[in-house]
Design a protein around this motif. Structure first.
Motif, PDB file in Angstrom:
ATOM      1  N   PRO A 418       0.787  -0.617  -0.060  1.00  5.24           N
ATOM      2  CA  PRO A 418       0.094  -0.334  -0.063  1.00  5.24           C
ATOM      3  C   PRO A 418       0.980   1.393  -0.184  1.00  5.24           C
ATOM      4  O   PRO A 418       0.432   2.454  -0.498  1.00  5.24           O
ATOM      5  CB  PRO A 418      -1.328  -0.386   1.422  1.00  5.24           C
ATOM      6  N   ILE A 419       1.960   1.266   0.774  1.00  2.08           N
ATOM      7  CA  ILE A 419       2.936   2.615   1.046  1.00  2.08           C
ATOM      8  C   ILE A 419       4.276   2.611   0.324  1.00  2.08           C
ATOM      9  O   ILE A 419       5.121   1.268   0.650  1.00  2.08           O
ATOM     10  CB  ILE A 419       2.959   2.802   2.294  1.00  2.08           C
ATOM     11  N   CYS A 420       4.802   2.989  -0.313  1.00  2.00           N
ATOM     12  CA  CYS A 420       6.105   3.520  -0.910  1.00  2.00           C
ATOM     13  C   CYS A 420       6.813   4.455  -0.025  1.00  2.00           C
ATOM     14  O   CYS A 420       5.734   5.944  -0.233  1.00  2.00           O
ATOM     15  CB  CYS A 420       6.634   3.500  -2.009  1.00  2.00           C
ATOM     16  N   LEU A 421       8.122   4.380   0.012  1.00  2.00           N
ATOM     17  CA  LEU A 421       9.066   5.466   0.473  1.00  2.00           C
ATOM     18  C   LEU A 421       9.706   6.109  -0.124  1.00  2.00           C
ATOM     19  O   LEU A 421      11.082   5.205  -0.971  1.00  2.00           O
ATOM     20  CB  LEU A 421       9.192   5.497   2.237  1.00  2.00           C
ATOM     21  N   ILE A 422      10.097   7.052  -0.492  1.00  2.00           N
ATOM     22  CA  ILE A 422      10.853   7.224  -1.589  1.00  2.00           C
ATOM     23  C   ILE A 422      11.800   8.877  -1.136  1.00  2.00           C
ATOM     24  O   ILE A 422      11.274   9.595   0.283  1.00  2.00           O
ATOM     25  CB  ILE A 422       9.459   8.152  -2.698  1.00  2.00           C
ATOM     26  N   MET A 435       6.260  10.009   1.420  1.00  2.00           N
ATOM     27  CA  MET A 435       5.187   8.519   1.655  1.00  2.00           C
ATOM     28  C   MET A 435       4.223   8.832   0.516  1.00  2.00           C
ATOM     29  O   MET A 435       3.388   9.783   0.462  1.00  2.00           O
ATOM     30  CB  MET A 435       4.260   8.792   3.254  1.00  2.00           C
ATOM     31  N   LYS A 436       4.759   7.837  -0.532  1.00  2.00           N
ATOM     32  CA  LYS A 436       3.320   7.466  -1.547  1.00  2.00           C
ATOM     33  C   LYS A 436       2.083   6.242  -1.332  1.00  2.00           C
ATOM     34  O   LYS A 436       2.049   5.421  -1.131  1.00  2.00           O
ATOM     35  CB  LYS A 436       4.531   7.362  -2.673  1.00  2.00           C
ATOM     36  N   ILE A 437       0.983   7.231  -1.182  1.00  2.00           N
ATOM     37  CA  ILE A 437      -0.410   5.998  -1.489  1.00  2.00           C
ATOM     38  C   ILE A 437      -0.576   5.455  -2.356  1.00  2.00           C
ATOM     39  O   ILE A 437      -0.510   6.099  -3.582  1.00  2.00           O
ATOM     40  CB  ILE A 437      -1.326   6.328  -0.690  1.00  2.00           C
ATOM     41  N   LEU A 438      -0.010   4.308  -2.511  1.00  2.00           N
ATOM     42  CA  LEU A 438      -0.678   3.663  -3.887  1.00  2.00           C
ATOM     43  C   LEU A 438      -2.242   4.051  -4.723  1.00  2.00           C
ATOM     44  O   LEU A 438      -2.291   4.390  -5.778  1.00  2.00           O
ATOM     45  CB  LEU A 438       0.226   2.511  -4.287  1.00  2.00           C
ATOM     46  N   LYS A 439      -2.530   3.341  -3.205  1.00  2.00           N
ATOM     47  CA  LYS A 439      -4.017   3.402  -4.018  1.00  2.00           C
ATOM     48  C   LYS A 439      -4.558   4.489  -4.866  1.00  2.00           C
ATOM     49  O   LYS A 439      -5.687   4.397  -5.949  1.00  2.00           O
ATOM     50  CB  LYS A 439      -5.024   3.091  -2.908  1.00  2.00           C
ATOM     51  N   THR A 440      -4.445   6.262  -4.311  1.00  2.00           N
ATOM     52  CA  THR A 440      -5.038   6.935  -4.042  1.00  2.00           C
ATOM     53  C   THR A 440      -3.771   8.319  -4.851  1.00  2.00           C
ATOM     54  O   THR A 440      -4.579   9.129  -5.160  1.00  2.00           O
ATOM     55  CB  THR A 440      -4.965   8.121  -2.797  1.00  2.00           C
ATOM     56  N   VAL A 455       3.442   6.538   9.428  1.00  2.00           N
ATOM     57  CA  VAL A 455       2.687   5.225   8.645  1.00  2.00           C
ATOM     58  C   VAL A 455       2.083   3.906   8.763  1.00  2.00           C
ATOM     59  O   VAL A 455       0.773   3.938   8.244  1.00  2.00           O
ATOM     60  CB  VAL A 455       4.517   3.745   8.226  1.00  2.00           C
ATOM     61  N   ASN A 456       2.021   3.990  10.317  1.00  2.00           N
ATOM     62  CA  ASN A 456       1.301   3.323  10.935  1.00  2.00           C
ATOM     63  C   ASN A 456      -0.261   3.904  10.811  1.00  2.00           C
ATOM     64  O   ASN A 456      -1.776   3.066  10.838  1.00  2.00           O
ATOM     65  CB  ASN A 456       1.372   3.245  12.545  1.00  2.00           C
ATOM     66  N   GLN A 457      -0.167   5.439  11.116  1.00  2.46           N
ATOM     67  CA  GLN A 457      -1.478   5.534  11.035  1.00  2.46           C
ATOM     68  C   GLN A 457      -2.176   5.549   9.581  1.00  2.46           C
ATOM     69  O   GLN A 457      -3.211   5.039   9.651  1.00  2.46           O
ATOM     70  CB  GLN A 457      -1.409   7.495  11.289  1.00  2.46           C
ATOM     71  N   LYS A 458      -1.920   5.924   8.691  1.00  2.00           N
ATOM     72  CA  LYS A 458      -1.978   5.979   6.838  1.00  2.00           C
ATOM     73  C   LYS A 458      -2.027   4.080   7.136  1.00  2.00           C
ATOM     74  O   LYS A 458      -3.108   4.151   6.197  1.00  2.00           O
ATOM     75  CB  LYS A 458      -0.622   5.788   6.481  1.00  2.00           C
ATOM     76  N   LEU A 459      -1.569   3.503   7.487  1.00  2.00           N
ATOM     77  CA  LEU A 459      -2.133   1.770   7.064  1.00  2.00           C
ATOM     78  C   LEU A 459      -3.241   1.952   7.913  1.00  2.00           C
ATOM     79  O   LEU A 459      -4.123   1.124   7.610  1.00  2.00           O
ATOM     80  CB  LEU A 459      -1.235   0.894   8.023  1.00  2.00           C
ATOM     81  N   LEU A 460      -3.999   2.111   9.153  1.00  2.00           N
ATOM     82  CA  LEU A 460      -4.963   2.068   9.705  1.00  2.00           C
ATOM     83  C   LEU A 460      -6.409   2.779   9.289  1.00  2.00           C
ATOM     84  O   LEU A 460      -7.137   2.753   8.710  1.00  2.00           O
ATOM     85  CB  LEU A 460      -5.442   2.342  11.021  1.00  2.00           C
ATOM     86  N   GLU A 461      -5.429   4.323   8.349  1.00  2.00           N
ATOM     87  CA  GLU A 461      -6.752   4.578   7.350  1.00  2.00           C
ATOM     88  C   GLU A 461      -7.261   3.880   6.009  1.00  2.00           C
ATOM     89  O   GLU A 461      -8.073   4.037   5.269  1.00  2.00           O
ATOM     90  CB  GLU A 461      -6.059   5.999   6.751  1.00  2.00           C
ATOM     91  N   ILE A 462      -6.167   3.036   5.432  1.00  2.00           N
ATOM     92  CA  ILE A 462      -5.927   2.781   4.298  1.00  2.00           C
ATOM     93  C   ILE A 462      -6.902   1.405   3.870  1.00  2.00           C
ATOM     94  O   ILE A 462      -6.753   0.876   5.148  1.00  2.00           O
ATOM     95  CB  ILE A 462      -5.557   2.951   3.288  1.00  2.00           C
TER      96      ILE A 462
END
Lengths: 462, 462
Positions: A418-422, A435-440, A455-462
């Motif tokens: 779900p998430i890529c870090l650049i 922090m790139k969210i691939l779905k959106t 990242v943990n917060q984002k993982l809960l959201e998506i």
């Protein structure tokens, strides 16, 4: 390399149970759910080897010799002299019940009774090949085994466990169908069938109702000796439908009419106790019913029996079945050890759920984050950031190869990460990352210091 | 019952891997730790069936035919006509590597490369019986496999993974010993041994250093054709000891002296890259070293090799080994697929840890709480309280039988359940219960409403 190209690397017929990563991750998830629920009720894990002495497997099979695979070294000179005596004496287990009986005898003094165990190993059956029938498959079983006696409330716990498992894995509406074989045996006694062997035979005919239909069952009952009116009486009885209360009332009424079968009265009392326990365990009322036609053909069941069907997908068959038995697992210990158990045929169930799109797919990797590789000189930073996130409980893939960014993102997409870090030269300087969210397609600037939380917060959201 | 009493229900020789509940719970815990760490690094689960086509298992065994068990139906009439052709064509896998090669060929288009998978199944080996050697055992393997090439940094991740696993399971101090087979091959080239087959043979002799000692290794090297001074040179080289930095300096120095072996130079460069990666992944420096004598006898390793020993328990042998290989898992896909992997022989390791008291024991049940039975009329309350706690994530056993309180407490003690809940008529009236901590004898009054929180709090404390 060339020399192996012509070999047939496909799996042997019936052993094609292998899953691609996304499917295997789903199986792991199901196993986790099943195990968690089993442990909530205090069941302890047991695993017996795939191999037992053949005579043990033959002692009380519910299937018989014709499904057992023997094992022998392909070269007779291997193993040792002692083992050569073992030729044709070892075989693969075909269920978990005979091994449970042997396990109990082997470890009698180490176990506390009632002994509540779960087992989720593979079993092997050399049956005729058929679509959806496997020669190796995983069975997830629980059994509670008592010495001499076993409280009927253990029978009430089983539907609570089944309901909790299938509610958690979210595969749609299901129904646990409960019956008691003493009621079935009793109804036959009430019409004058008294020989145990005859009753077993009739119950096996009833067990085919779902598959062959009413007319055929009636015909088969009559072929075995029942009169037209007797067979109608039986079919009317097992087809009686209603709420749990209505069926219990119907059975109480019947009990007052039947005075020639203690078995029937015992069965009704047991079913009543089981239903009481189920209510006290707060199993949702829309998840279970009494179904007087449930017979479980297997002769070893002697009391409560269960089947579970997926509503609107009844053709899949029972997804979890079991029951109470009196004389099955004490055979090697040489004691009466009544038990009650249920079984989920996970290999077959998962295949059916996948084929019928009844379960959400999973990604092909447990990785939740991929750290991309923008500059080979920053690889040390990529490794450090990866380590930092792993310490924060996040599953991370690091891209080591110097390949185009688009190709890296494509790979992350294909794996379902779900998430890529650049992190490029700019981000490196400011100790930050994108922090790139691939779905959106969303892209956020995050400080490396806050990365784990973000990242943990984002993982809960998506 | 009587008829089975004379049967020998013991497991066949070499298959006695069965664990009692407290031990099996420990294995489950170890499997959970291992899996969690594997997944932190993005490895995905794979499971291949126990059975493969025999010719596949024979294609590139690292052991050969003499350990393979074939399977056949014990009754030739079972299975079906198609399957009868399969007679003597199917066998049990003896490692996870050949099946991995077949899995990759079978699912080539479903996989993303580099393909990082873990596998924790049982394998079967018909070896001579020997204490501590099993014929069925669980191997926990990870491998990363590339197409055509594979970044050396994957080699650096392996020690990070090993360190994380063995630090978590807390079995005392351990050391990951790292080497590179190109360095070993190169040092032989440098003294004039140039034939690949000869080098392999010499490396196998070196591999026995731990077991047979220096004098015997020297003797064996000379028996194969090395001169006295050559064999001394080799032994001095592989016995060079020092810190990671000191050994890398020594190797750099050697490299300037050796001008007749590219292999040696390549090996030193690879080892340097691996060590750099390990440092960047922040593996604690006391967990790994370079050990120039590590040879991993298996011929298929071509670069980095690892062994892991428990400090002060070196006699247990390596608890986690592996390495880099070039031509192993691409054989059926018909491609060059270099890989790097490690393996934990869990069945053997657990037995050794238990036998040497190197790991904390666990209780015989996952149940954390037992709800005692004081009055049969309150059973409904016991079921409700049990349900409430399970919903709060607590594993609960409910006592259904009307037995003496002392006997119930004794049972809880034997199972190792830390907390018992006591609800009698008095407690029922005040909607409270007595929470008894078995280890200390402490007994607290708790309101049923706060029970989940209070129990969870207590479980953290004890």
């Amino acid at each position: 390399m060339e020399q192996y190209k012509d070999l047939n690397y496909n799996l042997p017929s019936g052993f094609d149970i292998e899953l691609i990563p996304s499917e295997k991750r789903l199986e792991s998830y199901l196993l986790d759910v099943i195990r968690t629920v089993f442990e909530r009720y205090g069941f302890t894990p047991v695993e017996t080897p795939a191999v037992e002495r053949l005579e043990i497997l033959q002692a009380k099979g519910n299937q018989g010799d014709n499904i057992i695979y023997g094992i022998n070294p392909i070269v007779s000179s291997s193993e040792d002299d002692e083992s050569k005596k073992e030729k044709n004496s070892r075989a693969l287990k075909f269920d978990q019940t005979v091994p449970l009986a042997a396990y109990i005898a082997r470890h009698l003094n180490d176990l506390v009774f009632p002994f509540a165990r779960y087992q989720m190993d593979m079993v092997f059956r050399g049956e005729r090949a058929k679509k959806g029938r496997y020669r190796q498959f995983r069975q997830c079983d629980i059994d509670v085994v008592g010495r001499q006696k076993l409280n009927i409330l253990y029978d009430a716990q089983m539907p609570a466990i089944i309901a909790e498992i299938f509610s958690t894995i979210n595969i749609g509406e299901f129904m646990i169908r409960i019956n008691n074989k003493k009621i079935l045996a009793g109804i036959f006694e009430s019409i004058g069938v008294n020989k145990e062997e005859e009753i077993k035979l009739y119950i096996q005919i009833i067990d085919t109702l779902d598959k062959v239909g009413k007319a055929k069952v009636k015909q088969n009952l009559q072929a075995q000796g029942l009169s037209d009116s007797q067979s109608l009486q039986i079919i009317d009885f097992i087809e009686f439908k209603g709420s749990v209360t209505e069926i219990l009332d119907f059975l109480q009424q019947k009990a007052t009419e039947i005075n020639n079968s203690d078995t029937f009265h015992k069965g009704v009392a047991e079913l009543q106790s089981v239903i009481n326990g189920i209510k006290e365990l707060k199993v949702p009322t829309d998840k279970y019913c009494i179904d007087l036609s449930i017979a479980r053909g297997l002769n070893y069941y002697t009391g409560t029996v269960y089947e579970t069907t997926l509503i609107n997908h009844e053709s899949i068959g029972s997804i979890c079945s079991g029951g109470r038995y009196e004389n099955l697992v004490g055979i090697f210990a040489g004691e009466k050890m009544p038990g009650v158990g249920i079984s989920i045929g996970l290999t077959r169930l998962l295949r059916k759920l996948l084929d019928n799109n009844l379960i959400d797919k999973m990604s092909a990797t447990p990785a939740q984050v991929m750290v991309l590789n923008l500059q080979q000189e920053l690889i040390g930073t990529y490794l450090e950031v990866s380590k930092k996130m792993r310490d924060g409980g996040i599953n991370v893939l690091t891209e080591f190869d110097d390949i185009k960014l688009g190709k890296q993102l494509k790979k992350a997409n294909k794996l379902g990460i779900p998430i890529c870090l650049i992190i490029g030269a700019e981000e490196y300087k400011t100790k930050s990352c994108k922090m790139k969210i691939l779905k959106t397609g969303e892209q956020l600037d995050v400080s490396i210091d806050n990365l784990v939380d973000e990242v943990n917060q984002k993982l809960l959201e998506i």
